[in-house]
Scaffold this motif. Structure first.
Motif, PDB file in Angstrom:
ATOM      1  N   ASP A 258      -1.177  -3.106   3.577  1.00 49.58           N
ATOM      2  CA  ASP A 258      -0.589  -3.253   4.918  1.00 49.58           C
ATOM      3  C   ASP A 258      -1.117  -4.544   5.548  1.00 49.58           C
ATOM      4  O   ASP A 258      -2.338  -4.723   5.667  1.00 49.58           O
ATOM      5  CB  ASP A 258      -0.957  -2.048   5.776  1.00 49.58           C
ATOM      6  N   PRO A 259      -0.236  -5.473   5.961  1.00 53.93           N
ATOM      7  CA  PRO A 259      -0.710  -6.764   6.478  1.00 53.93           C
ATOM      8  C   PRO A 259      -1.184  -6.723   7.932  1.00 53.93           C
ATOM      9  O   PRO A 259      -1.727  -7.714   8.420  1.00 53.93           O
ATOM     10  CB  PRO A 259       0.534  -7.653   6.351  1.00 53.93           C
ATOM     11  N   GLU A 260      -0.982  -5.601   8.613  1.00 56.46           N
ATOM     12  CA  GLU A 260      -1.343  -5.527  10.032  1.00 56.46           C
ATOM     13  C   GLU A 260      -2.580  -4.661  10.243  1.00 56.46           C
ATOM     14  O   GLU A 260      -2.687  -3.582   9.640  1.00 56.46           O
ATOM     15  CB  GLU A 260      -0.165  -4.954  10.837  1.00 56.46           C
ATOM     16  N   PRO A 261      -3.513  -5.101  11.075  1.00 50.17           N
ATOM     17  CA  PRO A 261      -3.507  -6.348  11.837  1.00 50.17           C
ATOM     18  C   PRO A 261      -3.854  -7.547  10.958  1.00 50.17           C
ATOM     19  O   PRO A 261      -4.536  -7.404   9.948  1.00 50.17           O
ATOM     20  CB  PRO A 261      -4.599  -6.108  12.888  1.00 50.17           C
ATOM     21  N   ARG A 262      -3.390  -8.679  11.344  1.00 47.65           N
ATOM     22  CA  ARG A 262      -3.606  -9.887  10.554  1.00 47.65           C
ATOM     23  C   ARG A 262      -5.082 -10.282  10.515  1.00 47.65           C
ATOM     24  O   ARG A 262      -5.555 -10.829   9.523  1.00 47.65           O
ATOM     25  CB  ARG A 262      -2.780 -11.050  11.129  1.00 47.65           C
ATOM     26  N   VAL A 263      -5.775 -10.045  11.623  1.00 47.66           N
ATOM     27  CA  VAL A 263      -7.188 -10.417  11.704  1.00 47.66           C
ATOM     28  C   VAL A 263      -8.019  -9.158  11.502  1.00 47.66           C
ATOM     29  O   VAL A 263      -7.913  -8.199  12.260  1.00 47.66           O
ATOM     30  CB  VAL A 263      -7.515 -11.053  13.070  1.00 47.66           C
ATOM     31  N   ARG A 264      -8.844  -9.158  10.449  1.00 46.61           N
ATOM     32  CA  ARG A 264      -9.758  -8.052  10.186  1.00 46.61           C
ATOM     33  C   ARG A 264     -10.927  -8.598   9.369  1.00 46.61           C
ATOM     34  O   ARG A 264     -10.851  -9.687   8.812  1.00 46.61           O
ATOM     35  CB  ARG A 264      -9.053  -6.900   9.464  1.00 46.61           C
ATOM     36  N   ASP A 266     -13.830  -9.598   6.671  1.00 46.41           N
ATOM     37  CA  ASP A 266     -13.718 -10.020   5.276  1.00 46.41           C
ATOM     38  C   ASP A 266     -13.765  -8.837   4.315  1.00 46.41           C
ATOM     39  O   ASP A 266     -13.054  -8.803   3.307  1.00 46.41           O
ATOM     40  CB  ASP A 266     -14.869 -10.977   4.913  1.00 46.41           C
ATOM     41  N   ARG A 267     -14.593  -7.852   4.615  1.00 44.34           N
ATOM     42  CA  ARG A 267     -14.762  -6.716   3.722  1.00 44.34           C
ATOM     43  C   ARG A 267     -13.576  -5.746   3.806  1.00 44.34           C
ATOM     44  O   ARG A 267     -13.457  -4.853   2.978  1.00 44.34           O
ATOM     45  CB  ARG A 267     -16.049  -5.972   4.061  1.00 44.34           C
ATOM     46  N   ASN A 268     -12.718  -5.927   4.784  1.00 46.55           N
ATOM     47  CA  ASN A 268     -11.553  -5.052   4.937  1.00 46.55           C
ATOM     48  C   ASN A 268     -10.278  -5.750   4.485  1.00 46.55           C
ATOM     49  O   ASN A 268      -9.195  -5.504   5.005  1.00 46.55           O
ATOM     50  CB  ASN A 268     -11.427  -4.601   6.398  1.00 46.55           C
ATOM     51  N   TRP A 269     -10.413  -6.604   3.483  1.00 44.42           N
ATOM     52  CA  TRP A 269      -9.246  -7.373   3.027  1.00 44.42           C
ATOM     53  C   TRP A 269      -8.152  -6.476   2.466  1.00 44.42           C
ATOM     54  O   TRP A 269      -6.972  -6.848   2.464  1.00 44.42           O
ATOM     55  CB  TRP A 269      -9.663  -8.407   1.988  1.00 44.42           C
ATOM     56  N   GLY A 270      -8.501  -5.273   2.000  1.00 43.94           N
ATOM     57  CA  GLY A 270      -7.488  -4.349   1.485  1.00 43.94           C
ATOM     58  C   GLY A 270      -6.906  -3.452   2.544  1.00 43.94           C
ATOM     59  O   GLY A 270      -6.056  -2.608   2.242  1.00 43.94           O
ATOM     60  N   ASN A 271      -7.345  -3.647   3.816  1.00 50.79           N
ATOM     61  CA  ASN A 271      -6.913  -2.776   4.914  1.00 50.79           C
ATOM     62  C   ASN A 271      -7.084  -1.316   4.484  1.00 50.79           C
ATOM     63  O   ASN A 271      -6.148  -0.510   4.507  1.00 50.79           O
ATOM     64  CB  ASN A 271      -5.465  -3.065   5.294  1.00 50.79           C
ATOM     65  N   TRP A 272      -8.329  -0.972   4.119  1.00 60.44           N
ATOM     66  CA  TRP A 272      -8.626   0.264   3.415  1.00 60.44           C
ATOM     67  C   TRP A 272      -8.250   1.525   4.171  1.00 60.44           C
ATOM     68  O   TRP A 272      -8.017   2.571   3.564  1.00 60.44           O
ATOM     69  CB  TRP A 272     -10.116   0.293   3.062  1.00 60.44           C
ATOM     70  N   GLY A 273      -8.184   1.448   5.471  1.00 57.58           N
ATOM     71  CA  GLY A 273      -7.880   2.646   6.248  1.00 57.58           C
ATOM     72  C   GLY A 273      -6.412   2.934   6.438  1.00 57.58           C
ATOM     73  O   GLY A 273      -6.057   3.934   7.076  1.00 57.58           O
ATOM     74  N   LYS A 274      -5.539   2.089   5.895  1.00 60.66           N
ATOM     75  CA  LYS A 274      -4.096   2.277   6.091  1.00 60.66           C
ATOM     76  C   LYS A 274      -3.385   2.333   4.737  1.00 60.66           C
ATOM     77  O   LYS A 274      -3.731   1.575   3.824  1.00 60.66           O
ATOM     78  CB  LYS A 274      -3.529   1.131   6.934  1.00 60.66           C
ATOM     79  N   PRO A 275      -2.399   3.211   4.576  1.00 61.05           N
ATOM     80  CA  PRO A 275      -1.667   3.285   3.301  1.00 61.05           C
ATOM     81  C   PRO A 275      -0.972   1.969   2.982  1.00 61.05           C
ATOM     82  O   PRO A 275      -0.625   1.184   3.879  1.00 61.05           O
ATOM     83  CB  PRO A 275      -0.635   4.397   3.539  1.00 61.05           C
ATOM     84  N   MET A 276      -0.765   1.708   1.705  1.00 57.80           N
ATOM     85  CA  MET A 276       0.023   0.542   1.311  1.00 57.80           C
ATOM     86  C   MET A 276       1.458   0.694   1.814  1.00 57.80           C
ATOM     87  O   MET A 276       1.923   1.816   2.091  1.00 57.80           O
ATOM     88  CB  MET A 276       0.022   0.382  -0.213  1.00 57.80           C
ATOM     89  N   VAL A 277       2.154  -0.408   1.906  1.00 60.52           N
ATOM     90  CA  VAL A 277       3.525  -0.419   2.429  1.00 60.52           C
ATOM     91  C   VAL A 277       4.443  -1.102   1.413  1.00 60.52           C
ATOM     92  O   VAL A 277       4.000  -1.926   0.604  1.00 60.52           O
ATOM     93  CB  VAL A 277       3.601  -1.152   3.781  1.00 60.52           C
ATOM     94  N   PRO A 278       5.734  -0.770   1.442  1.00 61.50           N
ATOM     95  CA  PRO A 278       6.679  -1.432   0.538  1.00 61.50           C
ATOM     96  C   PRO A 278       6.778  -2.923   0.825  1.00 61.50           C
ATOM     97  O   PRO A 278       6.806  -3.347   1.985  1.00 61.50           O
ATOM     98  CB  PRO A 278       8.002  -0.725   0.833  1.00 61.50           C
ATOM     99  N   SER A 279       6.819  -3.705  -0.228  1.00 60.47           N
ATOM    100  CA  SER A 279       7.027  -5.145  -0.076  1.00 60.47           C
ATOM    101  C   SER A 279       8.430  -5.403   0.475  1.00 60.47           C
ATOM    102  O   SER A 279       9.387  -4.701   0.142  1.00 60.47           O
ATOM    103  CB  SER A 279       6.872  -5.845  -1.418  1.00 60.47           C
ATOM    104  N   THR A 280       8.517  -6.413   1.317  1.00 60.37           N
ATOM    105  CA  THR A 280       9.830  -6.777   1.877  1.00 60.37           C
ATOM    106  C   THR A 280      10.478  -7.937   1.134  1.00 60.37           C
ATOM    107  O   THR A 280      11.573  -8.372   1.495  1.00 60.37           O
ATOM    108  CB  THR A 280       9.671  -7.164   3.367  1.00 60.37           C
ATOM    109  N   TRP A 281       9.809  -8.445   0.100  1.00 63.64           N
ATOM    110  CA  TRP A 281      10.389  -9.545  -0.687  1.00 63.64           C
ATOM    111  C   TRP A 281      11.029  -8.946  -1.937  1.00 63.64           C
ATOM    112  O   TRP A 281      10.333  -8.411  -2.811  1.00 63.64           O
ATOM    113  CB  TRP A 281       9.299 -10.545  -1.057  1.00 63.64           C
TER     114      TRP A 281
END
Length: 554
Positions: A258-264, A266-281
């Protein structure tokens, strides 16, 4: 000074042979079992208790991270079924990961130390012990490990298993599939079709393969009772082919962190607390038709549609009920369940009585209340195939919970003793710490945990409570909230009183006569300064709990 290693090994090997527990499949001699009751150690019935002390203590060992006096009494008063129901009504305990998310690399050593004790202390104290024991069991065959994934992600992974483990297995599989920790660990976040628009993309089959092999179906087709399906020539039948793996990998393409929030941090680069999301590309997604086990996944479906269809397909497969049921029986109750036991639990997995498949509360209740699970509630009716080795992490937690500790005792600036071979969420590979099909040497009996009972583990068990550098065990144990004074007072009273204390806390009120006699002899002929009461108490605690009588849950 601890006992010599040769003595430790000799004690265990002699104990295993005498107790008839090669691969934890045997039982004690009839004389030894009768001695459980003839010594008068079994706690009497008190008040209106519906379950005996021995039986409640045994049940507590199966359903928690370790029996405590309060837990045993609660089970005695409520009975098995009501206790299970009440456990599942409790709020879901969760680990607090917030202290770990704001750091930048390199990670301070204090943060690593804090991480090492966060899950152990959580597991030690969670009120919903049954749910926590279930989540720990699931983590042994649905694996994410710190060998690859950031420990911040692992804390959220632990919360995921805790939150969804006792729901529906289909929902758990969905959450596992979109977990960023799993997406990173088994590479599904990088699973992309190769195309002209994305020449650097490539399919990745890791998650698709393990989803079938380890999380749902296994590699050999199963009957409802867990036995292998065989062809006309007597050979086992494989569950799936490489083609199914490739097609399922296509189904799983196109997921991103999940790309949001954009600012987080360094250790949370995987946005670990939020499920992955479908790619829009679009090039990151294989939107073509797929066929798996004869089921058509139409072209043009979204990532979510394909994933849910895949999970429904797996849930309908004949293997999933006996496969998952066997894994959980092995973790809760016994290493060698009979086919009839597996079949009864698998039936409940397929249909909870209301037409719902995958109801984990119903499955867990079926496992724990099955006649085969409860056969050993009296040592006189124990089955020869009962039992399992107490795996390293559960051994440690059961010792501290049995002593009433509020946290893991800490040494050397916050360091806690966790088993080197089974530190939570640190398996060497996706195949976990041991394989469920591992067998005891020289025996056809399944004994998965035996792989972890080596010289290093035995050393830790013999020295667990007394391993300090300045002989500060008593202070450190007291600081952790352990009921150390009760242990020392019992030791100072008499060898018999000390054995009675250990028996009630750790041996279901029925310490085996052989162990009882050995402890009394060692106390009367100490290999340490006899004037040091606390050292004697701790040495004999370690001796008792490193024995096969405690190392095997029968």
């Amino acid at each position: 000074m601890p006992f010599q290693m040769t003595t430790k090994l000799k004690t265990w090997l002699i104990g295993l042979a005498a107790f008839g527990l090669s691969g934890c499949g045997g039982s004690g001699s009839s004389g030894e079992l009768l001695g459980f009751f003839s010594t008068g150690q079994v706690a009497p019935q008190i008040g209106n208790a519906t379950v005996g002390f021995y039986a409640a203590s045994r049940f507590a060992e199966q359903v928690s991270l370790g029996a405590t006096p309060a837990l045993v009494e609660e089970i005695r008063q409520k009975g098995y079924e009501k206790w299970i129901d009440d456990q599942f009504k409790l709020p879901v305990s969760q680990i607090d990961p917030t202290p770990f998310l704001g750091y930048v690399d390199p990670v301070p050593s204090a943060l690593n130390t804090l991480y090492q004790k966060t899950y152990p202390n959580f597991a030690l104290n969670a009120p919903d012990q049954l749910r926590t024991r279930l989540a720990w069991s699931l983590s042994q065959f649905i694996v994410v490990s710190e060998r690859k994934t950031n420990f911040e992600g692992l804390l959220f992974w632990g919360n995921l298993l805790q939150k969804y483990g006792d729901g529906n297995y289909a929902d758990l599989l969905y959450q596992v599939s979109v977990s960023p920790a799993m997406g990173h660990y088994l590479d599904n976040q990088q699973n992309r079709p190769k195309s002209a628009e994305c020449s650097y993309c490539a399919p990745n089959e890791n998650y698709a393969r393990e989803l079938m092999q380890l999380f749902t179906l296994g590699v050999i087709k199963l009957n409802q009772d867990g036995t292998y399906v065989k062809n006309a020539k007597g050979a086992v039948v494989e569950t799936y082919t490489q083609k199914e793996v490739e097609e399922l990998a296509r189904v799983m393409t196109g997921w991103n962190f999940d790309p949001e929030p954009r600012v987080r941090g360094d250790r949370n680069w995987g946005n670990w607390g939020k499920p992955m999301v479908p790619s829009t590309w679009p090039p990151e997604r294989d939107s073509g038709q797929k066929i798996i086990f004869g089921q058509v996944f139409p072209a043009g479906q979204t990532q979510v549609q394909d994933l849910r269809a895949a999970i429904s397909m797996l849930m309908a497969h004949q293997n999933i009920a006996p496969f998952v049921s066997t894994r959980l029986i092995q973790h809760f109750v016994k290493s060698n369940p009979t086919p009839s036991y597996v079949s009864r639990v698998a039936d409940k997995f397929k249909n909870n009585g209301a037409g719902v498949a995958g109801d984990m509360k119903a499955v867990v209740k079926a496992i724990l209340l099955d006649p085969e699970a409860r056969a050993g509630d009296s040592p006189l009716t124990i089955r020869k195939d009962d039992g399992k080795l107490r795996e390293p992490f559960l051994h440690v937690t059961s010792v501290w919970r049995g002593l009433g500790c509020k946290t893991f005792p800490e040494w050397d600036g916050g360091y806690i003793r966790t088993p080197d071979l089974q530190r939570p969420f640190s398996a060497e590979s996706v195949f976990s710490f041991y394989a469920p099909t591992d067998r005891a040497p020289g025996s056809g009996l399944l004994s998965p945990e035996q792989k972890l009972i080596n010289a290093s583990e035995l050393t830790m068990r013999f020295d667990l409570s007394s391993m300090t550098r300045q002989g500060e065990s008593v202070r450190l144990l007291a600081t952790a909230g352990c009921d150390i004074n009760a242990l020392i007072n019992a030791y100072s009273t008499s060898p018999s009183a000390f054995n009675d204390f250990l028996s009630a806390r750790f041996f279901r009120g029925a310490m085996p006569p052989t162990l009882r006699s050995n402890i009394e002899q060692l106390i009367r002929n100490p290999q340490w300064n006899a004037a040091n009461i606390s050292e004697g108490a701790l040495r004999m605690l370690d001796y008792a709990l490193a024995s096969p009588y405690y190392g095997v849950i029968k």
